[in-house]
Design a protein around this motif. Structure first.
Motif, PDB file in Angstrom:
ATOM      1  N   THR A  60       0.839  -1.190   0.000  1.00  0.00           N
ATOM      2  CA  THR A  60       0.000   0.000   0.000  1.00  0.00           C
ATOM      3  C   THR A  60       0.873   1.238   0.000  1.00  0.00           C
ATOM      4  OG1 THR A  60      -1.868   1.126   1.059  1.00  0.00           O
ATOM      5  CG2 THR A  60      -0.201   0.203   2.526  1.00  0.00           C
ATOM      6  N   ASN A  61       0.290   2.346  -0.445  1.00  0.00           N
ATOM      7  CA  ASN A  61       0.966   3.638  -0.315  1.00  0.00           C
ATOM      8  C   ASN A  61       0.221   4.508   0.701  1.00  0.00           C
ATOM      9  OD1 ASN A  61      -1.295   4.511  -1.651  1.00  0.00           O
ATOM     10  ND2 ASN A  61      -0.250   5.157  -3.509  1.00  0.00           N
ATOM     11  N   VAL A  62      -0.670   3.925   1.437  1.00  0.00           N
ATOM     12  CA  VAL A  62      -1.451   4.629   2.456  1.00  0.00           C
ATOM     13  C   VAL A  62      -0.681   4.571   3.775  1.00  0.00           C
ATOM     14  CG1 VAL A  62      -3.626   4.672   3.730  1.00  0.00           C
ATOM     15  CG2 VAL A  62      -3.609   4.030   1.306  1.00  0.00           C
ATOM     16  N   ALA A  63      -0.262   5.733   4.277  1.00  0.00           N
ATOM     17  CA  ALA A  63       0.525   5.784   5.513  1.00  0.00           C
ATOM     18  C   ALA A  63      -0.354   5.662   6.762  1.00  0.00           C
ATOM     19  CB  ALA A  63       1.334   7.072   5.571  1.00  0.00           C
ATOM     20  N   GLY A  64      -1.644   5.812   6.612  1.00  0.00           N
ATOM     21  CA  GLY A  64      -2.575   5.663   7.736  1.00  0.00           C
ATOM     22  C   GLY A  64      -3.593   4.578   7.414  1.00  0.00           C
ATOM     23  N   PRO A  65      -3.137   3.333   7.279  1.00  0.00           N
ATOM     24  CA  PRO A  65      -4.036   2.262   6.843  1.00  0.00           C
ATOM     25  C   PRO A  65      -5.094   1.906   7.880  1.00  0.00           C
ATOM     26  CG  PRO A  65      -1.967   1.331   7.561  1.00  0.00           C
ATOM     27  CD  PRO A  65      -1.802   2.827   7.592  1.00  0.00           C
ATOM     28  N   ILE A  66      -6.195   1.396   7.377  1.00  0.00           N
ATOM     29  CA  ILE A  66      -7.298   0.924   8.228  1.00  0.00           C
ATOM     30  C   ILE A  66      -7.289  -0.598   8.200  1.00  0.00           C
ATOM     31  CG2 ILE A  66      -9.809   0.836   8.500  1.00  0.00           C
ATOM     32  CD1 ILE A  66      -9.885   3.623   7.183  1.00  0.00           C
ATOM     33  N   PHE A  67      -7.432  -1.194   9.360  1.00  0.00           N
ATOM     34  CA  PHE A  67      -7.522  -2.642   9.478  1.00  0.00           C
ATOM     35  C   PHE A  67      -8.880  -3.020  10.027  1.00  0.00           C
ATOM     36  CE2 PHE A  67      -3.061  -2.180   8.995  1.00  0.00           C
ATOM     37  CZ  PHE A  67      -2.659  -3.346   8.363  1.00  0.00           C
TER      38      PHE A  67
END
Length: 181
Positions: free
Chosen positions: A93-100
């Motif tokens: 991913t390139n999302v630095a604030g990922p959601i799990f």
């Protein structure tokens, strides 16, 4: 330990909701604090009551529920919108604030997600919302540095019981821009 005060009763006790007396303690003087040992209570619901000299029962206390059963091990997955890799299963991913997202067999308490990258550990806690009834929960990390992260979760239910740790999900965060051709 359950503690209560009384001024007119001669006995205090813990009563299971099925009517079985579990434990009691004598009150020897008016306005005396009484401690009833509650260790060893099995899972179930109980009330506390007082008995006066004539044998009359007070109104029961609020129901107290003993819960010693931990939730099942939750499952964890990267949220669909946080997965920007070529496939939904490549862990890129390139999302630095990922959601799990997580899934558990209970919908009470909280889910604590832990992301580890070497010596860096970041936690994200999500409380279960009252209207969610299927044990699902999500948590968004604020900002994780670029690199490889291992994410796990534990479910802590309303009784304070902790589930086994989920299987780990590995995520690579790559926010670097490729060089121009």
């Amino acid at each position: 330990l359950l503690k209560m005060s009384s001024s007119v009763s001669t006995e205090a006790g813990i009563l299971a909701l099925d009517g079985t007396l579990w434990n009691s303690a004598a009150i020897t003087a008016a306005s005396t604090d009484v401690t009833i040992p509650a260790s060893g209570l099995g899972e179930g619901s109980y009330v506390v009551y007082l008995v006066d000299e004539a044998g009359n029962l007070s109104s029961p206390s609020e129901v107290v529920t003993i819960d010693n059963t931990a939730p099942n091990k939750p499952t964890v997955s990267l949220d669909y919108f946080s997965d920007t890799g070529f496939s939904q299963s490549d862990g890129l991913t390139n999302v630095a604030g990922p959601i799990f997202n997580s899934q558990s067999n209970e919908n009470k308490g909280r889910m604590v997600f832990t992301a580890v990258n070497g010596a860096t550990t970041v936690n994200c806690t999500a409380n279960f919302v009252y209207y969610i009834t299927n044990g699902s929960n999500s948590c968004g990390f604020t900002t994780l540095a670029a690199g490889v992260w291992t994410v796990t979760a534990v479910h802590i239910d309303g009784g304070g019981n902790t589930s086994p740790t989920s299987d780990a999900v590995t995520l690579t965060i790559d926010t670097s821009v490729p060089t121009a051709p």
